[in-house]
Design an enzyme around this catalytic site. Structure first.
Site, PDB file in Angstrom:
ATOM      1  N   LYS A  40       6.147  10.341 -11.025  1.00 60.88           N
ATOM      2  CA  LYS A  40       5.270  11.218  -9.714  1.00 60.88           C
ATOM      3  C   LYS A  40       4.517  12.763 -10.578  1.00 60.88           C
ATOM      4  CE  LYS A  40       6.166   9.385  -6.315  1.00 60.88           C
ATOM      5  NZ  LYS A  40       4.529   8.256  -5.589  1.00 60.88           N
ATOM      6  N   ASP A  45       1.157   9.419 -10.041  1.00 58.23           N
ATOM      7  CA  ASP A  45       1.072   9.555  -8.953  1.00 58.23           C
ATOM      8  C   ASP A  45       0.850  10.469  -8.999  1.00 58.23           C
ATOM      9  OD1 ASP A  45       0.779   8.612  -6.818  1.00 58.23           O
ATOM     10  OD2 ASP A  45       2.112   7.381  -6.361  1.00 58.23           O
ATOM     11  N   GLU A  58      -3.585   2.815  -1.364  1.00 56.56           N
ATOM     12  CA  GLU A  58      -2.521   2.098  -0.685  1.00 56.56           C
ATOM     13  C   GLU A  58      -3.020   2.741   0.674  1.00 56.56           C
ATOM     14  OE1 GLU A  58       1.005   5.267  -1.375  1.00 56.56           O
ATOM     15  OE2 GLU A  58       0.315   4.780  -3.384  1.00 56.56           O
ATOM     16  N   GLU A  64       4.118  -3.112  -9.146  1.00 61.11           N
ATOM     17  CA  GLU A  64       4.942  -1.980  -9.089  1.00 61.11           C
ATOM     18  C   GLU A  64       6.021  -2.385  -8.607  1.00 61.11           C
ATOM     19  OE1 GLU A  64       4.262   2.194  -6.958  1.00 61.11           O
ATOM     20  OE2 GLU A  64       2.958   0.419  -5.941  1.00 61.11           O
TER      21      GLU A  64
END
Length: 379
Positions: free
Chosen positions: A169, A198, A250, A333
């Site tokens: 992240k 991400d 997503e 994932e």
């Protein structure tokens, strides 16, 4: 015929020992899910999972969907999908209505597989692969006084466990700190481990481009959700400006939601979630749409072992993108944050070995649910 007799939603929740957060600022203190159980008149039970707030999914299913599918043949899975979607779309064709529908769709495929004695991937086209490379999703923000150190330690731990790819992240409110953190992780895991980032859509377009150019220097494979999912024009700008792949999706739903993304090539990689975007039935259509436009499909996964298994079957049936002598098949994932529903809900958990996860081969989803776990964490 496999006539649907009963639909039950199990809302479960469990406290976690180490709360974590991302750029959105939400502190995750619990893990939970809405687990869908569908039983047929001949005693076959199928399991599905809904992404997002569990009570909302249960409300949709209990009040809108379940009454419409009782007495129907589970093998009419896509007929049921179209009926439920058209029942609800006047009130919203995205979000939790589709996540709830996803759980039903997955459970119906589980029933079909168990009835036929075949794993789901054999029923949706066959297996292009019997195993997939997995990447570890983690490296959230936990200890705000050790953000770099904790990221390095966690990433090294995944590599020691055998993972050959890691996603971390970013989005700490300081691009310099973000880059320093990614740089430290890259140095710690070495050049041979694949690294993705991400941002959970926290940047503006100019900021995403600026930080993206710095991430490229660190051999980051893809930049996930750099900007808000509503800003499709912005995604086109970011994707065109950067050499590395831009990923997202997503937060998108159904073939109609993904249509403009793939037609405009607003992202290099789309990431539909089988528990959110419409289930296995709809994600197959989304993937076909992506393939037709030369866009890669690497599904998002976040949830219980049911979502994990459903994602693996979907991945097994995805062709290489593009086909080649030495193909680069889509990654799986494998989110690694604390989650008892991923690790303990199945009697035999799905695990990785040296960064590789085997596709389940038993009928349906290929997992046996431990009902004592559902009972223990029932809300």
């Amino acid at each position: 015929m496999s006539i649907i007799k009963k639909i039950t939603c199990h809302v479960v929740s469990a406290a976690i020992q180490k709360p974590f957060t991302s750029s959105r600022g939400w502190l995750y203190k619990t893990r939970g899910s809405c687990i869908v159980e569908i039983e047929t008149q001949d005693g076959i039970v199928g399991w599905g999972e809904c992404y997002g707030p569990s009570h909302v999914a249960r409300s949709y299913i209990d009040t809108q969907y379940a009454p419409r599918i009782l007495g129907r043949d589970a093998f009419d899975v896509e007929v049921i999908w179209e009926d439920l979607y058209n029942r609800i779309k006047d009130y919203g064709s995205k979000g939790m209505a589709i996540a709830a529908l996803s759980g039903i769709d997955i459970a119906l495929w589980d029933i079909i597989g168990k009835t036929c004695g075949k794993p789901i991937h054999k029923l949706i086209g066959g297996a292009y692969r019997d195993k997939v490379d997995a990447y570890a999703t983690g490296l959230y923000f936990i200890d705000m006084d050790r953000l770099i150190e904790e990221a390095v330690e966690e990433a090294q731990g995944y590599v020691e466990e055998g993972f050959t790819a890691v996603k971390m992240k970013i989005g700490l409110g300081s691009p310099k700190l973000d880059i320093a953190r990614v740089e430290a992780v890259r140095k710690a895991i070495g050049d041979d481990v694949r690294l993705m980032v991400d941002a959970n859509h926290c940047f503006t377009v100019p900021a995403a481009i600026r930080i993206g150019r710095e991430l490229e220097k660190l051999d980051v494979e893809w930049f996930e959700e750099p900007i808000s999912p509503e800003d499709l024009d912005g995604y086109v700008e970011v994707t065109r400006a950067l050499d590395m792949a831009v990923a997202g999706g997503e937060n998108e739903f159904t073939r109609w939601g993904f249509r403009d993304i793939v037609c405009r090539k607003a992202m290099d990689i789309i990431q539909p979630d089988v528990c959110a975007a419409g289930g296995i039935s709809e994600c197959r259509k989304i993937a076909a749409l992506a393939t037709a436009h030369g866009v890669e499909c690497v599904p998002h996964a976040w949830g219980s072992v049911i979502g994990v298994a459903a994602t693996l079957h979907f991945l097994a049936a995805l062709p290489d993108q593009p086909p080649s002598f030495r193909p680069m098949p889509p990654l799986f994932e494998f989110e690694q944050c604390e989650n008892p529903f991923r690790d303990h809900l199945a009697k035999e958990p799905i695990v990785q070995h040296k960064g590789v996860v085997a596709i389940p081969v038993k009928p349906g989803l290929g997992i046996d649910i431990d009902r004592t776990v559902l009972q223990k964490y029932s809300v």
